[in-house]
Design a protein around this motif. Sequence first.
Motif, PDB file in Angstrom:
ATOM      1  N   LEU A   5      24.504  -6.544  19.395  1.00  0.00           N
ATOM      2  CA  LEU A   5      24.160  -7.420  18.277  1.00  0.00           C
ATOM      3  C   LEU A   5      23.765  -6.605  17.041  1.00  0.00           C
ATOM      4  N   SER A  36      21.343 -15.023  25.141  1.00  0.00           N
ATOM      5  CA  SER A  36      21.750 -14.267  26.329  1.00  0.00           C
ATOM      6  C   SER A  36      21.587 -12.767  26.155  1.00  0.00           C
ATOM      7  N   GLU A  37      21.483 -12.314  24.897  1.00  0.00           N
ATOM      8  CA  GLU A  37      21.335 -10.895  24.576  1.00  0.00           C
ATOM      9  C   GLU A  37      22.446 -10.045  25.195  1.00  0.00           C
ATOM     10  N   LEU A  60      28.005  -9.193  20.954  1.00  0.00           N
ATOM     11  CA  LEU A  60      28.986 -10.048  20.293  1.00  0.00           C
ATOM     12  C   LEU A  60      30.386  -9.508  20.522  1.00  0.00           C
ATOM     13  N   ASP A  97      29.717 -14.833  20.678  1.00  0.00           N
ATOM     14  CA  ASP A  97      29.163 -13.986  21.725  1.00  0.00           C
ATOM     15  C   ASP A  97      30.148 -13.822  22.878  1.00  0.00           C
ATOM     16  N   ASN A 130      30.574 -18.528  22.628  1.00  0.00           N
ATOM     17  CA  ASN A 130      29.719 -19.414  21.853  1.00  0.00           C
ATOM     18  C   ASN A 130      29.691 -18.922  20.420  1.00  0.00           C
ATOM     19  N   PRO A 173      24.807 -18.340  19.699  1.00  0.00           N
ATOM     20  CA  PRO A 173      24.011 -17.539  18.774  1.00  0.00           C
ATOM     21  C   PRO A 173      23.565 -18.378  17.577  1.00  0.00           C
ATOM     22  N   SER A 208      20.670 -14.083  16.272  1.00  0.00           N
ATOM     23  CA  SER A 208      19.918 -14.172  17.522  1.00  0.00           C
ATOM     24  C   SER A 208      20.846 -14.679  18.615  1.00  0.00           C
ATOM     25  N   ILE A 209      20.832 -13.984  19.776  1.00  0.00           N
ATOM     26  CA  ILE A 209      21.671 -14.379  20.910  1.00  0.00           C
ATOM     27  C   ILE A 209      20.747 -14.620  22.105  1.00  0.00           C
TER      28      ILE A 209
END
Length: 854
Positions: A665, A614-615, A618, A698, A702, A584, A611-612
């Motif tokens: 998120l 992979s969406e 978290l 996430d 990550n 992220p 911002s992730i």
Amino acid sequence: NRFSRNVLRIDPNLVPYLKGNTFESAASIVELFGGTTVLTSLTWPKITNLSTYRIIGAYYQQNITVNSGVTLKIEAGTTITNAYHNGYDKLIVLAGGTLAADSTTFTGMNIVFSGLQAKANITSTVTLIDTSITAQNGAQVVLAPTLMTSTGNSSLNSGDRLGRLSLSDLSRVQIDGGKLLMNDLSFTTSQSVFVSGGELSLQGKSDLNLVRNASLNVSPGRTLQLAGSFLGTTTNSDEFSPLGTVLFKGATNLVPLSLEAMSRDLGDKPAGMNHNFAFETLSLGISTYLMLIDASDNSPSMGSEAVYVNTLIVPRGSTLNLNSLKLYAKSMIVEGNVIGTVTQIVDTTPTNVNLDLSTIPENQPSGTAIGLLTTKAPNSDGRYTYSLVSGEGSQDNSGFSIDGHGTLFTTTRFDFELKNRYSIRVRSKNQYEESCEKVFTINVSNLNDAPVLYEIESTAVRAVGVLMTPVTSSLRVYDQDSDYWTGATITISQNYLHNQDQLVFNNTSKISSRWSEETGTLKLTGTDTVSNYRTALRNVLYHNLSSSPNLLLKRTIVFQANDDRSFSNSIARELTVLPQSDPPTVSGFTQLLTFVKGATPLAVIPNVLISIPSETGLTSAKVSISNWQAGDRLEFSNSYALQHSFTEDPANHTATLSMTGFDVLDHYQKTLRSLVFWNVAGNPVTSVQRNFQVSVCDFLQNIGSGSQAVAVSDGNAKPLVTVNDSTLLTYRVNSPAISIMKNALVTDADSYYLTSLTVQITSGYQYDSFGKDTLTFANQFGITSSFNQLTGLLTLSGVAYVGTYREALRLVKFSTSGSRVSTAPRTFAVIATDDFMPSHGSSLVALRTLSVTL
């Protein structure tokens, strides 16, 4: 006894001595004390001219009594009044007593005739104002002298020898067990005659009010003109009720009775007829001839005039002549002769209302039929209409309607759990406007309300690699009538790959799971609360077993729950499988924020943006604060119920806020944006900035991070010095002095003036026999300078505008000279001090570096 304006007060004990006294003066007044009884058989003493009898006394309802054998004679023009009280005082005429009056006015009185032979001898018109006449205990009061001629009266025929009783204001004639005979009875506004168990005989033309069940006798050769209102009867056709019995008797065929129809029309009843009047019973006596005559207000040629009766009786030897009128009767006994047509009406008067069904299951749509209304009547051939009406028991009418066929419908949806009994009031009305009303209770029966699933995410969930991914975190549940569920199924319904896809649930103490690889279905079983099943459904995880998962097929995952009686709706969410992703990113920080002592809490990262790639959501976030000081405070809004902890380490001046739990998120981002910082110390530490290090993790472990600095001010907004120049600054040894801050900016948010500014060579400074560094400023603008050769500190002092100090700083010059000058870089540190009281505030250090060359 001859004086003007005589007033004679008669004590009851003096009555025997008043025989033959005469008072002749105008306006003479005789006042009778309460309790006076007329004892002599002679007439009352004569008073000439216009005079007044007053009845007075110390209490309400004072009585003057006329005993048996005594005549109370009141001369013409005399007024009998109630002197001082609002209550009706009584003038009582006992059996055998006589009241003789000639052109007399009674005001505020109650004249009572009690017992047989209680008489009234009226020789002229008697006027009653707010006065009642009562005949009781069998009294027969005759207001009908035979030797009096009254002419010039429009209600009397010339030459008739009649007496007349005139009622005005609120007067009334009351007959209770007695009998009142009179030739003529005339009424003005709001007058009435009450006949209750007695008998009234009229021998003249009169306007008359009758109550139900009264008996009316009409003497031979007389015409009764009904031209006034009827007590208990209105002219509104929707609320019409007939009069009491009218009995015509004593006539012969040679001298017929006449009933003249003069009252107002009462509307259509029945069969479209306009009725002038109606009676409960119309009865003729033996050998009676009765002719019905239509009055001048309506023409019989129109063919629409009628009389309406419930019961008609024409005995043998009697004749009823309808004289072109129409007569309608519900029941009749006709043994005599009827000239004209009598139509018998079928009695369809409603007596009861029935509803065949009065229960409806809950949750039925508006407009659902409940049951059929029917009416009970003596004859069932009537035509009935039904309506919901106001009154006792009508409080729930608005939830129902009735159609033209008598079917009861709902106008809303009923919920058993909210209310299960409703009350309505129904009116049934036949074609003759006759009606009855009844209150019904409508029951709502209970049905099982199925469980409801709703508000699952509309976007596809993204599962990364081989990691466990929650399918939903927002799914909500509801059950109207059950607190417990017994199971649920979660199925991969589309694009299921049995060698890759799997749904996983960690069993609880009451809910267990079983996965079917064949069907792609995860089944949950066990009785538990609705809220616990919501948590269980949110904890269902997707797991891809393949090291090379299919990334092209989008899976559909369907949820359904059940209680012990029924299944819920199905609700689905799509799922996309993604490869491993980048960590992220966290952005949206500013250069420096300042909290001012006493101000409202400061939003630390109100614009943080996560911002992730992979969406996937978290799993945790952490805020680590360095330089944490006494009095520092941190708070946030935990709207999404994230698990969290906060720890402080005063010795090392650190603090840590940790949030954990898988969530989308957006929930983490909004929670971090709600962070606020403030300090509650009386003298907060302002010398160091607090640094907020923000990190998020996430689903793939990550981590992304960023930081935000926050300064603390004691209430004074400190000056701010900015170099505002990014070019490389270079000086050649033994060259002329150069400006080191020629583009510098100096500002202060809350002060117009500065008191001093220092420039110090903090790194590389040389002042010895081989080389001498110097900072110089030519005194001007009211600012003086001094240079300390030992420390390399140039001090500018003197109160001056902030803008003036800015120009002075730009004029500060550096030079160095000597035989062996060091080429080490010089670092210049600039600090400005304002004039804020009670204590001055100094800016943060602004630094600039200079390169030295030979």
